[in-house]
Enzyme design. Structure first.
Site, PDB file in Angstrom:
ATOM      1  N   TYR A  62      23.681  80.915   7.269  1.00 56.49           N
ATOM      2  CA  TYR A  62      24.254  80.679   5.941  1.00 56.49           C
ATOM      3  C   TYR A  62      25.588  81.394   5.800  1.00 56.49           C
ATOM      4  O   TYR A  62      26.559  80.845   5.268  1.00 56.49           O
ATOM      5  CB  TYR A  62      23.269  81.142   4.874  1.00 56.49           C
ATOM      6  N   PRO A  89      30.371  85.317  -5.734  1.00 56.67           N
ATOM      7  CA  PRO A  89      29.543  86.159  -6.602  1.00 56.67           C
ATOM      8  C   PRO A  89      28.467  86.887  -5.790  1.00 56.67           C
ATOM      9  O   PRO A  89      28.043  86.409  -4.733  1.00 56.67           O
ATOM     10  CB  PRO A  89      28.909  85.153  -7.559  1.00 56.67           C
ATOM     11  N   HIS A 105      14.524  83.592  -4.700  1.00 57.84           N
ATOM     12  CA  HIS A 105      15.492  84.677  -4.817  1.00 57.84           C
ATOM     13  C   HIS A 105      14.801  85.934  -5.343  1.00 57.84           C
ATOM     14  O   HIS A 105      13.732  85.870  -5.951  1.00 57.84           O
ATOM     15  CB  HIS A 105      16.631  84.265  -5.738  1.00 57.84           C
ATOM     16  N   TRP A 127       7.779  93.535  -1.803  1.00 55.89           N
ATOM     17  CA  TRP A 127       8.041  93.640  -0.369  1.00 55.89           C
ATOM     18  C   TRP A 127       9.007  94.783  -0.067  1.00 55.89           C
ATOM     19  O   TRP A 127       9.991  94.992  -0.776  1.00 55.89           O
ATOM     20  CB  TRP A 127       8.633  92.339   0.157  1.00 55.89           C
TER      21      TRP A 127
END
Length: 244
Positions: A62, A89, A105, A127
């Site tokens: 990505y 951003p 997300h 996590w």
């Protein structure tokens, strides 16, 4: 996982959109990058670091695709005079996010887990160690900036949008728990991955372009996001999103 697939898909999207925009002589185009483009660093990265080093390995596909988007926008602007540029951003959050508890997300996944923990009277499991530092910006703030960017052109170089120097996941989880009204135990599962340990960027140009810009405070953004989730919870479930 699937870094090669992520790279291929996003490069095709980027190239198709920018090429068609160039062909049709779109006079103004603002593309959105990601802080995944920046290399891991022991200092906050800025706009000059965008094309340096290697992106964080976990998001390399990505990250590289966004670097190529930045490069293509700059080259088109230089070669044709079209006003193409980018904005970078930090991690956005807000209504209409991806609410999958394992693959969504960060903030949306934590909100969903916390709401479930409150209703089930169980622990709120997060996590990682909770020590990772990340930056977040409310989506409506970015939308306001993008609209203003369309009306101006300061060159094809990107501009970082970051309201602060970041927050630990541990502190973020506590803010979310307070906003949800969860009073149980928050458990940080160190057996789970937590991604890049410190991911912090800062802008060299945002303050000059938007002096006095007022970002939505984190707690207010969380309140709005949680309210939206509770109102649209059925539609936000992963199974429902797949069906849609």
């Amino acid at each position: 996982e699937k870094n090669a697939e992520m790279l291929a898909h996003n490069v095709l999207i980027n190239t198709n959109v920018l090429s068609m925009a160039q062909k049709n002589k779109v006079s103004r185009l603002v593309s959105v990058l990601s802080t995944c483009t920046f290399p891991p660093s022991d200092r906050p990265c800025n706009e000059k670091d965008l094309q340096t080093g290697m992106p964080y390995e976990g998001n390399a596909g990505y990250g590289y695709s966004k670097r190529m988007l930045d490069g293509q926008a700059r080259l088109i602007a230089r070669d044709t005079g079209l006003r193409f540029s980018t904005v970078t951003p930090v991690t956005m959050f807000g209504p209409h996010d991806d609410w999958d508890p394992d693959n969504g997300h960060v903030i949306s996944a934590l909100i969903r887990k916390c709401v479930a923990a409150k209703q089930e009277k169980s622990e709120f499991s997060v996590w990682g160690s909770g020590e990772a530092v990340c930056q977040f910006v409310y989506c409506e703030d970015v939308a306001r900036i993008l609209v203003q960017e369309l009306e101006r052109f300061d060159g094809p170089e990107t501009m970082i949008v970051a309201p602060d120097r970041g927050i630990t996941i541990q502190a973020l989880a506590r803010h979310i728990a307070e906003a949800v009204g969860f009073e149980g135990e928050i458990h940080f599962d160190r057996s789970k991955p937590e991604g890049q340990r410190v991911k912090v960027v800062e802008s060299l140009c945002f303050g000059n372009r938007y002096p006095g810009f007022s970002f939505t405070p984190l707690d207010e953004g969380l309140r709005r996001t949680i309210a939206w989730f509770m109102e649209h919870r059925d539609a936000a479930e992963p199974d429902a999103l797949v069906k849609q």
